[in-house]
Design an enzyme around this catalytic site. Sequence first.
Site, mmCIF file in Angstrom:
data_model
loop_
_atom_site.group_PDB
_atom_site.id
_atom_site.type_symbol
_atom_site.label_atom_id
_atom_site.label_comp_id
_atom_site.label_asym_id
_atom_site.label_seq_id
_atom_site.Cartn_x
_atom_site.Cartn_y
_atom_site.Cartn_z
ATOM 1 N N ARG A 54 0.837 -1.209 0.000
ATOM 2 C CA ARG A 54 0.000 0.000 0.000
ATOM 3 C C ARG A 54 0.869 1.255 0.000
ATOM 4 N NH1 ARG A 54 -2.328 1.896 4.597
ATOM 5 N NH2 ARG A 54 -2.652 -0.210 5.388
ATOM 6 N N TYR A 107 -15.173 17.201 -14.982
ATOM 7 C CA TYR A 107 -15.459 15.764 -15.069
ATOM 8 C C TYR A 107 -16.549 15.419 -14.034
ATOM 9 C CZ TYR A 107 -14.778 10.758 -14.992
ATOM 10 O OH TYR A 107 -14.992 9.409 -15.054
ATOM 11 N N ASP A 179 -6.610 19.041 -13.779
ATOM 12 C CA ASP A 179 -6.864 17.718 -14.361
ATOM 13 C C ASP A 179 -6.358 17.800 -15.801
ATOM 14 O OD1 ASP A 179 -7.908 15.504 -15.668
ATOM 15 O OD2 ASP A 179 -9.808 15.543 -14.579
ATOM 16 N N LYS A 204 -6.754 6.681 -19.350
ATOM 17 C CA LYS A 204 -6.918 7.225 -20.699
ATOM 18 C C LYS A 204 -5.603 7.094 -21.475
ATOM 19 C CE LYS A 204 -10.918 8.014 -18.905
ATOM 20 N NZ LYS A 204 -11.265 9.204 -18.181
HETATM 21 C C1 LIG Z 1 -11.825 9.582 -16.983
HETATM 22 C C2 LIG Z 1 -11.536 10.905 -16.422
HETATM 23 C C3 LIG Z 1 -11.367 11.096 -15.045
HETATM 24 C C4 LIG Z 1 -11.548 9.993 -14.039
HETATM 25 O O1 LIG Z 1 -10.591 8.995 -14.152
HETATM 26 P P1 LIG Z 1 -10.899 7.473 -13.764
HETATM 27 O O2 LIG Z 1 -9.607 6.800 -14.045
HETATM 28 O O3 LIG Z 1 -12.032 7.021 -14.608
HETATM 29 O O4 LIG Z 1 -11.270 7.457 -12.326
HETATM 30 C C5 LIG Z 1 -11.074 12.371 -14.594
HETATM 31 N N1 LIG Z 1 -10.955 13.401 -15.440
HETATM 32 C C6 LIG Z 1 -11.100 13.261 -16.774
HETATM 33 C C7 LIG Z 1 -10.940 14.444 -17.654
HETATM 34 C C8 LIG Z 1 -11.398 12.017 -17.317
HETATM 35 O O5 LIG Z 1 -11.561 11.884 -18.633
#
Ligand SMILES: *Cc1c(COP(=O)(O)O)cnc(C)c1O
Length: 385
Positions: A54, A107, A179, A204
């Site tokens: 962890r 998001y 983000d 992504k």
């Molecule tokens: C998919 C996404 C998230 C969240 O990520 P997860 O890995 O699905 O928890 C946050 N911000 C953006 C812009 C995203 O496309």
Amino acid sequence: MDLSHILTHLGEERERGYDAVVPPIVQSGNFTYPTVAVMRATVQREMERPLYTRGFNPTVGMLRQKLAALEHAEDALVFSSGSAAIAAAVMSFVKAGDHIVCVEKPYSWTKKLLVELLERFQVSHTFVDGTDAENYRRAIRPTTKFFITESPNSLTFELQDLAAVSAIAKEHGILTLCDNSFNSPLFQNPIDLGIDLVAHSGTKYLNGHSDVVAGVLAGSAAHIRQVMSREFMTLGAVPSPHDAWLLMRGLRTLELRVNRSADNAERVARYLEGHPKVKRVYWPGLESHPQHALALRQMKRVAGLMSIELDAPDEAAVERFCDSLQRFLIAVSWGGYESLQWPVCALKGPSGYYTELPFTMIRLYIGIEDADVLIADLEQGLARI
Ligand SMILES: *Cc1c(COP(=O)(O)O)cnc(C)c1O
């Protein structure tokens, strides 16, 4: 440090990995020591030495070094999802009574974090139109501690001037998070623009193969140490060593994939913009995008995600278009090898989250296939509206 070195070699201690070219997956929850003295020394550094997975795992540790270098940060953490990374980062720097300013239409789960979770702990928020950085300043209260940016934001692709927003934050001693999932670390580095913390959905572009859910948080050593010793360890949204290894495999082709996806997106966006059945294309790489100049200034390239509005009379026509596409899977997420479509009209539900968006809107993710094939598929689909 050159990009190829980061993506291919950094952190991979080959001399300790059985001389393997590819690093081992250290699939172990805990670690052992030859003596009590060695264990005692390790316990004091459990977030940087193998004690318990962890806190630290050698495979995850290699990935952390690469991600920190990619985002020009001192350190980075890997989480089991992007949402976990964002939640841990925000929660770590606010307490009851504090206020957060966030770009509007972030998001969806970032929005839920503020509206449904932090509200319960007396942390308030204001959503602002981030196309004018001054809106962040106007929303500041004496209790404002944190700014959230997501440039461009989800679905409508509005940019925030990250240098301007971070300058306002610094004047007021406010911490900033961006983000950066849309851009990957290759097309935008928010830390270079003054942002404190950078989050990614590793699900992504970073992984890029649609087979892992993961998250990343990058920042200064001090900020990362705080998040790690509190929220990261207590909430425990840690990645598995195997997922970290898959992410490292994804990174080896990151440069090829994001550039191919961006090349394809450029061709698809220009094609769609010129089509009479397409009312609007939301993609900051187009000259017609209201913030194209800012995009050129703060992003190296514009990545492969976009939205379109069809000139369709009703939902049935939108569905005919979507259902006829053979090369765009109907699915959420994005950033993999495969092109995807995410129609707003599929999201009408009890939560009602996206009802402010037109039913003719479709988010398209442009993958790494042959752009001619993708355009031909869109062409036959548009003919059915
Ligand atoms: C998919 C996404 C998230 C969240 O990520 P997860 O890995 O699905 O928890 C946050 N911000 C953006 C812009 C995203 O496309």
